[in-house]
Design a protein around this motif. Structure first.
Motif, short mmCIF file in Angstrom:
data_model
loop_
_atom_site.label_atom_id
_atom_site.label_comp_id
_atom_site.label_asym_id
_atom_site.label_seq_id
_atom_site.Cartn_x
_atom_site.Cartn_y
_atom_site.Cartn_z
N UNK A 167 -2.95 13.42 -1.62
CA UNK A 167 -2.61 12.45 -2.92
C UNK A 167 -0.65 13.60 -2.65
N UNK A 168 -1.50 14.62 -1.59
CA UNK A 168 0.43 15.07 -1.02
C UNK A 168 0.55 14.20 0.12
N UNK A 202 -1.03 5.76 9.42
CA UNK A 202 -2.30 5.54 8.24
C UNK A 202 -3.26 4.51 8.02
N UNK A 203 -4.26 5.22 9.10
CA UNK A 203 -5.16 3.51 9.49
C UNK A 203 -6.40 3.60 8.22
N UNK A 276 -0.84 -1.60 -8.61
CA UNK A 276 -0.99 -2.27 -6.78
C UNK A 276 -1.49 -0.66 -5.89
N UNK A 277 -2.54 -0.79 -5.45
CA UNK A 277 -3.26 0.48 -5.43
C UNK A 277 -3.27 -0.21 -3.20
N UNK A 278 -3.05 0.97 -2.95
CA UNK A 278 -3.25 0.69 -1.33
C UNK A 278 -4.15 2.61 -0.94
N UNK A 279 -5.08 2.14 -0.21
CA UNK A 279 -6.25 3.04 0.12
C UNK A 279 -5.80 3.26 1.71
N UNK A 280 -6.53 4.62 2.42
CA UNK A 280 -5.47 4.26 3.66
C UNK A 280 -6.14 5.63 3.85
N UNK A 281 -6.35 6.29 5.49
CA UNK A 281 -6.96 7.41 5.74
C UNK A 281 -5.62 7.60 6.89
N UNK A 289 -6.73 8.87 0.88
CA UNK A 289 -6.21 9.02 0.00
C UNK A 289 -5.47 7.66 -0.67
N UNK A 290 -5.08 7.67 -1.45
CA UNK A 290 -4.91 6.79 -2.47
C UNK A 290 -3.10 6.43 -3.24
#
Length: 382
Positions: A167-168, A202-203, A276-281, A289-290
């Protein structure tokens, strides 16, 4: 109280009320409380001790960190004091000159605490040394060394894990403060802008939304916080985004969209919250992280579009102007989604937009009416 101060106070109280009423704050925190939790369910927090500690604030973690070491040193200090007392090593027991102590120079509670501290932290000042006279003391030393190692390893893991929480990473991903509704690709769209402030990619990014509102079923049942899925997409699709520069997310307002039944004069009267959500790695840490944010009706601007912020120099270098990230300009927009193809029902906010100094406006002549519009097309200044 002056009118200016009175207005400021009203605005401040209104912002506080909105902040308390929304489910998800602008920075992604969930504003919800749990009441009447059974005592047995609270024990589950202790069973999942690792997650519970990671969710604590840094001030609480550092307090527990300090307290755990001080408590372990003091408890074992009492044990060493009891061992010295049982063997007659304390100064007020007046041991004879040929007395063999369990621990050399442990003659009181203070020296017992110092020996406990130096032993557990493996400092080894060599002033207080254990002797082979007392096998029980040797056993206590081994136990304290093992417990001290466990305590240090545990807190080392907590600090590292808390510093590297995903989350950081989400702090460097920004959503626009407002959303806009305007035409795009022959359709009325809800648009939101998002940017990654780091150059690391962010992939596997996935973008989606949830519309939260209170609904009443045909049977008369009231559903609090009913969730309706909102699909977002970009020019390249909605899966596996190339998130190297700010992106504009689009939601097409068609007959399946909950925004289809809204119009420019009824939007502000609605009660809903768009999350609104953004999920990524992250490609460097491989941590998932989300990122979350939310929009209420007053934060959705009908008849506006975002200013362009990406430019390219003569040398071929791309640059992003983040000072224009959340700025918008008015654009002719249908009054509602159902009247999109009815030009007489198009809506235009006469308020001036904000110009972007990197770009200039190009007029497009309207051959049918002999007029021109100067707010639809922009191109980079040469």
């Amino acid at each position: 109280m002056t009118p200016t101060l009175s207005q400021w106070l009203r605005d401040y109280l209104e912002e506080r009320r909105i902040h308390r009423n929304r489910l998800v704050t602008k920075d992604g925190h969930c504003n919800i409380e749990f009441g009447n939790v059974r005592y047995s369910n609270r024990i589950a927090y202790l069973l999942d001790l690792w997650t519970t500690i990671l969710e604590f604030r840094w001030s609480v973690v550092l307090s527990l960190f300090t307290a755990s070491f001080l408590l372990s040193w003091f408890i074992f200090g009492l044990i060493w004091f009891w061992i010295a007392h049982d063997n007659g090593d304390l100064w007020w027991q007046n041991p004879p000159d040929d007395h063999n102590p369990c621990v050399i120079n442990v003659i009181g509670l203070t020296t017992a605490f110092l020996f406990s501290f130096t032993s557990q932290m493996t400092i080894g000042y060599s002033i207080r040394v254990i002797t082979p006279v007392c096998p029980g003391a040797i056993t206590v030393l081994v136990i304290q060394t093992l417990i001290g190692t466990i305590v240090k390893s545990f807190w080392c893991g907590v600090v590292i894990a808390k510093m590297s929480l995903p989350k950081k990473r989400a702090k460097t991903i920004n959503f626009s403060k407002v959303a806009v509704i305007c035409p795009r690709n022959d359709a009325l769209c809800l648009q939101i802008r998002v940017a990654n402030l780091r150059k690391s990619l962010l992939v596997g990014s996935q973008i989606y939304g949830k519309l939260l509102r209170t609904t009443v079923t045909p049977e008369g049942d009231t559903i609090i916080m009913d969730q309706i899925s909102i699909d977002f997409t970009v020019d390249a699709g909605k899966d596996n985004l190339f998130f190297i520069c700010p992106l504009t997310l689009y939601h097409e307002i068609d007959k399946t969209s909950p925004f289809f039944e809204m119009a420019v004069n009824t939007l502000q009267q609605q009660e809903f919250e768009l999350v609104v959500f953004l999920d990524s790695t992250d490609e460097f840490t491989n941590f998932s992280c989300q990122v979350r944010t939310s929009y209420i009706p007053r934060e959705i601007m009908w008849g506006y579009e975002f200013l362009p912020i990406i430019s390219r120099s003569k040398e071929g270098t791309y640059s992003v102007d983040f000072s224009e990230f959340t700025k918008v300009m008015p654009v002719t927009t249908p009054h509602c989604a159902g009247c999109f193809h009815n030009e007489k029902a198009h809506y235009y906010d006469p308020r001036d937009g904000t110009d972007n100094p990197v770009f200039e406006v190009s007029e497009i002549p309207n051959q049918e009416e002999g007029t021109s519009v100067n707010f639809r097309t922009v191109r980079k200044k040469s």
